[in-house]
Enzyme design. Structure first.
Site, mmCIF file in Angstrom:
data_model
loop_
_atom_site.group_PDB
_atom_site.id
_atom_site.type_symbol
_atom_site.label_atom_id
_atom_site.label_comp_id
_atom_site.label_asym_id
_atom_site.label_seq_id
_atom_site.Cartn_x
_atom_site.Cartn_y
_atom_site.Cartn_z
ATOM 1 N N ARG A 121 -55.395 -53.624 7.756
ATOM 2 C CA ARG A 121 -56.844 -53.543 7.932
ATOM 3 C C ARG A 121 -57.602 -53.309 6.614
ATOM 4 O O ARG A 121 -58.615 -53.949 6.362
ATOM 5 C CB ARG A 121 -57.125 -52.382 8.889
ATOM 6 C CG ARG A 121 -58.432 -52.439 9.582
ATOM 7 C CD ARG A 121 -58.553 -51.299 10.578
ATOM 8 N NE ARG A 121 -58.369 -51.773 11.940
ATOM 9 C CZ ARG A 121 -58.603 -51.021 13.026
ATOM 10 N NH1 ARG A 121 -59.006 -49.783 12.899
ATOM 11 N NH2 ARG A 121 -58.420 -51.511 14.234
ATOM 12 N N HIS B 227 -63.618 -51.219 9.340
ATOM 13 C CA HIS B 227 -63.121 -52.323 10.169
ATOM 14 C C HIS B 227 -63.560 -53.621 9.504
ATOM 15 O O HIS B 227 -64.734 -53.768 9.162
ATOM 16 C CB HIS B 227 -63.680 -52.228 11.593
ATOM 17 C CG HIS B 227 -62.913 -53.053 12.561
ATOM 18 N ND1 HIS B 227 -62.984 -54.428 12.575
ATOM 19 C CD2 HIS B 227 -62.030 -52.714 13.516
ATOM 20 C CE1 HIS B 227 -62.181 -54.887 13.516
ATOM 21 N NE2 HIS B 227 -61.582 -53.867 14.103
#
Ligand SMILES: Cc1cc2nc3c(=O)[nH]c(=O)nc-3n(C[C@H](O)[C@H](O)[C@H](O)COP(=O)(O)OP(=O)(O)OC[C@H]3O[C@@H](n4cnc5c(N)ncnc54)[C@H](O)[C@@H]3O)c2cc1C
Length: 534
Positions: free
Chosen positions: A286, A240
């Site tokens: 991402r 992340h």
């Protein structure tokens, strides 16, 4: 059954589920009224990624959306190796599983007409994320399921025990060896069963920087691998891009929705570095944003999420969870940029399972993040993991329910010496640091080779079962990352920065194969600068 070993076996046809997150709880409920023992390392509600999910569950339940569109989006982000039939079947079953969750009491948000409210997330072509009270989906889902489990008499819950070895005979499971959590002096206990469901979650905590709870350190993956199970795609770990660096372990998450609201990514000089990297800048996929943030940090320029202009005084009201995390770390995100780093977040790889959730070992099923179904390929679409957990938990329950489970003839013998040295904090820290440094967002052959050899040495020598299992999972990830000489999805190598079309397939491996990689590197004499000690 009699033995001097502490025996937790309740009845001979008990199904044993290891893990009290979404996959484990849902599977136990679906199996009722069949007798089930559910074992969780942490008390229910704690130590599970499921309870921390902020976004929600992807499900094509709104008008104008379709399972086909959902599957297309899943395939598009998966780096060319998603199993398309699995992705489609997952999307098709989403509505029925959301219905089940409603039945168990999950209070999903609704619109003014009483229909399920759906939100939008990155790379989804439609609004299809069902959620609860904004960013509280995980907590609300898990609370409702725990209540339902506690009300179900056929489910026996055992909290505070860590599964450390799978016991097998002639290629089939016969039981589990477990030990009290946080008590190295505790003697192992045993539970006999011919039907074991692994639902132990991911591996994020094998990394020094992670959003995952401490229990997510790959122990379930390791015990399956040590018993000989086929493991799929272990090299694919999703990072992340915006974990909040306020000195907490695990690091709190700054949800992607902040960037959706206009928050920018800047360095120490106030430059928006993503603009030079991708046309979508902060809203790029991402993995690309994670690498952009990583590059700034590696260059010593710092990386921050800046919501001062986009949200300012509205921050607390719009993002209460993130706001609270920042305040606890001594910074006010309305007036100060938030220091960030990429953090290990989700494991696409895991125990290889078929469409029913069966592993390659007879009597062993795996569901949720510990498994690898083929639905995510090299990169997971946001909010597909909770969906996969419920879909496969239900399929496993169906499959197990259809089986005649014979009682093991006798209590299986303990697999390893019962003594367990205290875990060396230094060795565990060293492993986590090496995972982040050598097997992280940006990898190369030399760093991976060093990691493979170090983890293999630790796997051989650790006198603590948890540390050994951590090393087993770390070794699987590093060895497959070393073997995949290309970049694809979340796996990026500076020495092989392009995708290689010849490698557009999933990895299927075993612990034995990973150890062979380490032996080949040992034979080649590649130096380990700092051998790990157990
Ligand atoms: C901060 C955060 C936000 C997220 N947001 C989303 C989101 O919005 N949508 C989405 O789809 N996904 C999201 N994810 C991913 C998703 O939460 C997980 O993939 C999913 O919850 C995994 O569920 P699980 O049941 O497989 O594992 P978990 O929920 O992690 O549960 C694992 C269980 O196994 C137990 N356990 C582990 N090892 C052992 C052992 N050896 N012995 C006994 N018990 C053991 C643990 O104590 C725990 O009870 C998020 C993840 C994180 C960390």
């Amino acid at each position: 059954m009699t033995s001097n070993i502490h025996d937790l076996t309740r009845q001979s046809d008990d199904v044993v589920i290891v893990g009290g997150g979404l996959a484990g709880l849902f599977c136990a409920l679906k199996l009722a009224p069949r007798p089930v023992t559910l074992i969780s390392a942490a008390p229910l509600g704690e130590g599970a990624s499921s309870a921390w999910a902020q976004g929600g569950i992807a499900a094509a339940v709104s008008e104008g959306d379709s399972a086909e569109a959902h599957a297309t989006d899943t395939v598009a982000v998966g780096g060319g190796i998603v199993d398309e039939a699995i992705a489609l079947s997952l999307a098709r079953e989403a509505g029925a599983r959301i219905h089940d969750l409603l039945h168990y009491g999950v209070p999903f948000d609704r619109d003014l007409e009483g229909r399920l409210a759906v939100g939008r997330e990155a790379a989804h072509s439609a609004r299809r994320i069902v959620h609860v009270r904004g960013d509280m989906a995980g907590k609300a889902i898990i609370s409702a399921l725990i209540e339902a489990v506690r009300r179900t008499p056929s489910i026996r819950v055992i909290e505070g025990l860590v599964a450390e070895s799978l016991l097998t005979e002639d290629g089939a499971v016969t039981g589990l060896q477990l030990r009290k959590a946080h008590d190295t002096a505790a003697r192992p206990v045993i539970i006999a069963s011919r039907a074991i469901v692994l639902a132990t979650g991911g591996i994020g905590h094998l990394y020094a920087v992670t959003t995952n709870p401490q229990e997510a350190r790959g122990l379930g993956l390791a015990l399956a691998a040590r018993a000989g199970a086929v493991i799929a795609d272990p090299e694919f770990v999703q990072f992340h891009p915006t974990a909040i660096m306020v000195g907490r372990d695990p690091a709190p998450l700054a949800t992607e929705a902040l960037r959706g609201e206009g928050a920018t990514l800047i360095n120490n000089n106030g430059e928006r570095f993503m603009q030079a990297i991708h046309p979508l800048a902060e809203l790029a996929p991402r993995d690309i944003v994670a690498r952009g943030v990583f590059a700034e940090l590696a260059a010593g320029r710092g990386a921050f999420l800046d919501a001062r202009q986009a949200l300012g005084p509205r921050f607390a009201e719009r993002f209460p969870t993130v706001h609270a995390s920042c305040l606890a770390g001594g910074l006010d995100p309305a007036t100060q940029p938030i220091p960030i780093a990429p953090a290990a977040h989700y494991h696409m790889g895991g125990v290889a399972v078929d469409a029913r959730g069966r592993s390659s070992i007879e009597g062993l099923w795996a569901g949720g993040e510990v498994s690898s179904t083929g639905a995510h390929g090299a990169n997971r679409l946001a909010s597909n993991s909770l969906l996969e957990a419920v879909v496969y938990a239900a399929r496993i329950a169906d499959d197990v329910a259809g089986q005649q489970i014979a009682a093991p003839a006798s209590l299986p013998p303990l697999l390893v010496v019962p003594h367990n040295n205290a875990m060396s904090a230094q060795a565990a820290r060293g492993l986590r640091q090496m995972m982040s440094a050598n097997v992280g967002v940006v990898r190369d052959g030399e760093g991976l080779a060093e990691a493979v050899r170090s983890f293999a040495a630790l796997e051989r020598g650790a006198a603590n079962m948890t540390l050994r299992n951590m090393a087993t999972s770390a070794l699987l990830v590093a060895a497959s990352a070393w073997s995949r000489r290309e970049s694809r999805g979340a796996h990026f190598r500076t020495d092989h920065p392009a995708e290689n079309p010849a490698l557009a397939h999933r990895t299927k491996t075993t612990l034995k194969a990973a150890i062979e990689v380490a032996e080949t590197l040992d034979a080649a004499g590649i130096r380990i600068p700092q051998p790990m000690t157990a």
